[in-house]
Design a protein around this motif. Structure first.
Motif, PDB file in Angstrom:
ATOM      1  N   THR A   1      -5.897   5.462   6.261  1.00 39.64           N
ATOM      2  CA  THR A   1      -5.194   4.643   5.265  1.00 39.64           C
ATOM      3  C   THR A   1      -4.061   5.408   4.585  1.00 39.64           C
ATOM      4  O   THR A   1      -3.342   4.849   3.749  1.00 39.64           O
ATOM      5  CB  THR A   1      -6.167   4.155   4.179  1.00 39.64           C
ATOM      6  OG1 THR A   1      -6.634   5.275   3.418  1.00 39.64           O
ATOM      7  CG2 THR A   1      -7.351   3.425   4.803  1.00 39.64           C
TER       8      THR A   1
ATOM      9  N   HIS B   1       0.824  -1.212   0.000  1.00 41.40           N
ATOM     10  CA  HIS B   1       0.000   0.000   0.000  1.00 41.40           C
ATOM     11  C   HIS B   1       0.861   1.266   0.000  1.00 41.40           C
ATOM     12  O   HIS B   1       0.564   2.226  -0.724  1.00 41.40           O
ATOM     13  CB  HIS B   1      -0.914  -0.012   1.228  1.00 41.40           C
ATOM     14  CG  HIS B   1      -1.721   1.237   1.403  1.00 41.40           C
ATOM     15  ND1 HIS B   1      -2.748   1.589   0.553  1.00 41.40           N
ATOM     16  CD2 HIS B   1      -1.628   2.240   2.327  1.00 41.40           C
ATOM     17  CE1 HIS B   1      -3.275   2.745   0.952  1.00 41.40           C
ATOM     18  NE2 HIS B   1      -2.610   3.149   2.018  1.00 41.40           N
ATOM     19  N   ASN B   2       1.940   1.257   0.780  1.00 44.34           N
ATOM     20  CA  ASN B   2       2.810   2.432   0.859  1.00 44.34           C
ATOM     21  C   ASN B   2       3.398   2.762  -0.510  1.00 44.34           C
ATOM     22  O   ASN B   2       3.370   3.915  -0.960  1.00 44.34           O
ATOM     23  CB  ASN B   2       3.931   2.186   1.860  1.00 44.34           C
ATOM     24  CG  ASN B   2       4.781   3.422   2.086  1.00 44.34           C
ATOM     25  OD1 ASN B   2       4.351   4.385   2.705  1.00 44.34           O
ATOM     26  ND2 ASN B   2       5.999   3.392   1.564  1.00 44.34           N
TER      27      ASN B   2
ATOM     28  N   LYS C   1       2.294   1.867  -3.510  1.00 44.78           N
ATOM     29  CA  LYS C   1       1.262   2.271  -4.475  1.00 44.78           C
ATOM     30  C   LYS C   1       0.873   3.739  -4.298  1.00 44.78           C
ATOM     31  O   LYS C   1       0.705   4.472  -5.276  1.00 44.78           O
ATOM     32  CB  LYS C   1       0.037   1.362  -4.339  1.00 44.78           C
ATOM     33  CG  LYS C   1       0.283  -0.053  -4.853  1.00 44.78           C
ATOM     34  CD  LYS C   1      -0.952  -0.937  -4.687  1.00 44.78           C
ATOM     35  CE  LYS C   1      -0.682  -2.351  -5.215  1.00 44.78           C
ATOM     36  NZ  LYS C   1      -1.846  -3.245  -5.048  1.00 44.78           N
ATOM     37  N   GLN C   2       0.750   4.159  -3.036  1.00 47.70           N
ATOM     38  CA  GLN C   2       0.380   5.559  -2.804  1.00 47.70           C
ATOM     39  C   GLN C   2       1.496   6.509  -3.230  1.00 47.70           C
ATOM     40  O   GLN C   2       1.246   7.514  -3.897  1.00 47.70           O
ATOM     41  CB  GLN C   2       0.051   5.782  -1.325  1.00 47.70           C
ATOM     42  CG  GLN C   2      -1.375   5.418  -0.946  1.00 47.70           C
ATOM     43  CD  GLN C   2      -1.875   6.185   0.263  1.00 47.70           C
ATOM     44  OE1 GLN C   2      -1.095   6.753   1.038  1.00 47.70           O
ATOM     45  NE2 GLN C   2      -3.187   6.217   0.437  1.00 47.70           N
TER      46      GLN C   2
END
Length: 491
Positions: free
Chosen positions: A279, A118-119, A121-122
């Protein structure tokens, strides 16, 4: 005594079980060279990873083979179609980035290049969107690049045709392109902070791919207690991060929500916008590492390619002359050579691409890691397996290129002299982890190269008949230091 005997027996049994487990694990992967063979080759190459090492082993072990970094399997994939299968067809399955012990210390698994899930991708999505806002591929960014290229022309002109080493002026000019993008301003080449930052970049780059780098990756528990040479490298990484912290604080003081000027401004506004989002991965640690990623990834690669480009013009004056003639014929006395017109100079474009192919600046493609179990190329690849695409093998493959070990711009031209964009030129990677700054790098190479060759004819110093074409040690392979004469051309 009998207690000691039981303990010894238990220890022996555990070691045997561990060995058997390793043997069983090894059977899951394609065969490859033992660890001692890898180290032997590194030692033979002068305590560094030689650019052709992976390719030589592929001849013996096949286009996909495994070497073991102690207990960690690493798959080397050669052959264009095989690499395409991994990086493009199975892009998502191999979208992970292995964070080795050395780079875990350097990056703390933050930012874009060495983060996951997730990190990652952001951060990557934000980086792409923000670079577009800042003008990537647009005239605004091209103007900044042209300004730096003209500054470089002025630097070369001050030598008045006398021998000079182009490495530092090129490095400084390319660095200022990235600084303008990230910090919103350029630095004077004699600025003390700028010089410290450039020295830190050089220090970190030089250890990559060396024997000491490999030692740290293999035995971090031991190497972290040996301060030399790691102390200097980790201190250099801290210096880059400290500079990012300092610049961020200055940006905070004058931040205008309605008028962001650079990457830091946009990131600070994003942090504020998403502060109540549980998030969100937008925080200072990621910002500082994103800044470092832009600097590390954007400076060494482009400056190394430009240095090789000028070196090849010295050794191929006929090609240099053809480039200059094409630029004159197409653009005449026009003040600017717009990047959007690169198709109008097919030979020049072919030369730039051939520089990237012939003098490949990377030891291998950036490593990937499987994020799930996958069967590919006839092999079962468990989740978490490290995969390294052997990009140099593709760039020198005689089945793909007519003269792979010769500098030949015709590799990128058709029979009618039109430019041909070859997908086999994998220098920027492919798939989910393709280089974020690919378009910016292409624009930089075109603008710097055409502006320099329009202004000067590059020759070897008097009495010099040959140059050293062997690359330096490091993950990014620069040419050895050389001198050239930048002879002004009559405009």
């Amino acid at each position: 005594m009998w207690i000691q005997a039981i303990l010894v027996a238990v220890l022996v049994c555990l070691l045997i079980l561990h060995f058997l487990k390793l043997l069983q694990t090894h059977k899951k992967y394609p065969p490859g060279p033992p660890l001692h063979e890898i180290f032997a080759k590194v030692i033979q190459a002068g305590f560094r990873v030689h650019p052709d090492m992976f390719t030589e082993m592929a001849k013996e072990y096949g286009s996909i083979y495994t070497f073991w970094e102690l207990n960690v399997p690493v798959l080397i994939v050669s052959g264009f179609q095989n690499i395409k299968e991994v990086l493009i067809k199975h892009s998502e399955e191999f979208s992970g980035r292995p964070v080795t012990p050395f780079y875990k210390v350097i990056t703390q698994e933050k930012g874009i290049v060495f983060s996951n899930g997730h990190n990652w991708k952001q951060q990557r999505k934000f980086g792409i969107v923000t670079m577009r806002k800042l003008g990537m591929g647009k005239k605004s960014m091209e103007s900044q690049i042209e300004d730096e290229a003209h500054q470089l022309v002025e630097t070369f002109a001050r030598a008045k045709g006398q021998p000079l080493d182009p490495s530092l002026p090129i490095f400084n000019s390319v660095s200022n392109v990235i600084c303008a993008l990230v910090f919103g301003h350029r630095y004077s080449v004699d600025d003390e902070e700028f010089l410290k930052l450039m020295h830190a970049l050089e220090r970190i780059e030089k250890i990559g791919g060396t024997f000491f780098h490999l030692l740290y990756e293999a035995a971090p528990w031991l190497m972290k207690h040996i301060k030399w040479p790691y102390k200097e490298v980790f201190a250099a990484a801290d210096l880059v991060r400290s500079h990012a912290v300092k610049e961020t604080e200055l940006h905070r003081e004058k931040l205008a929500a309605h008028d962001p000027q650079d990457f830091i401004d946009y990131y600070l506004l994003q942090m504020e916008k998403s502060k109540n989002d549980p998030t969100s991965a937008y925080d200072e640690a990621n910002l500082f590492q994103c800044i470092s990623d832009f600097i590390f990834a954007g400076v060494d690669t482009t400056s190394a390619t430009l240095q090789w480009g000028l070196l090849l013009m010295l050794t191929h004056p006929d090609i240099q002359e053809k480039v200059q003639k094409e630029i004159e014929d197409v653009f005449g006395s026009s003040k600017s050579i717009a990047y959007q017109n690169w198709k109008k100079v097919p030979y020049t474009s072919a030369v730039i691409h051939e520089i990237q192919r012939f003098k490949c600046i990377i030891l291998s493609g950036n490593p990937r890691q499987s994020v799930q179990d996958v069967t590919i190329l006839g092999s079962f690849i468990p989740k978490g397996t490290i995969v390294i695409p052997n990009v140099p093998a593709v760039l020198y493959d005689p089945k793909i290129w007519e003269t792979p070990r010769k500098f030949n711009p015709n590799h990128f031209l058709d029979k009618d002299g039109k430019f041909v964009d070859r997908e086999e030129l994998l220098i920027f990677g492919a798939g989910a982890r393709v280089c974020l700054g690919k378009e910016m790098a292409k624009m930089e190479l075109f603008c710097f190269f055409t502006i320099l060759l329009r202004a000067f004819t590059f020759t070897l110093p008097e009495g010099v008949t040959e140059v050293n074409s062997e690359p330096t040690n490091g993950l990014i392979m620069f040419p050895q230091h050389y001198k050239l004469c930048a002879v002004p051309r009559v405009q």
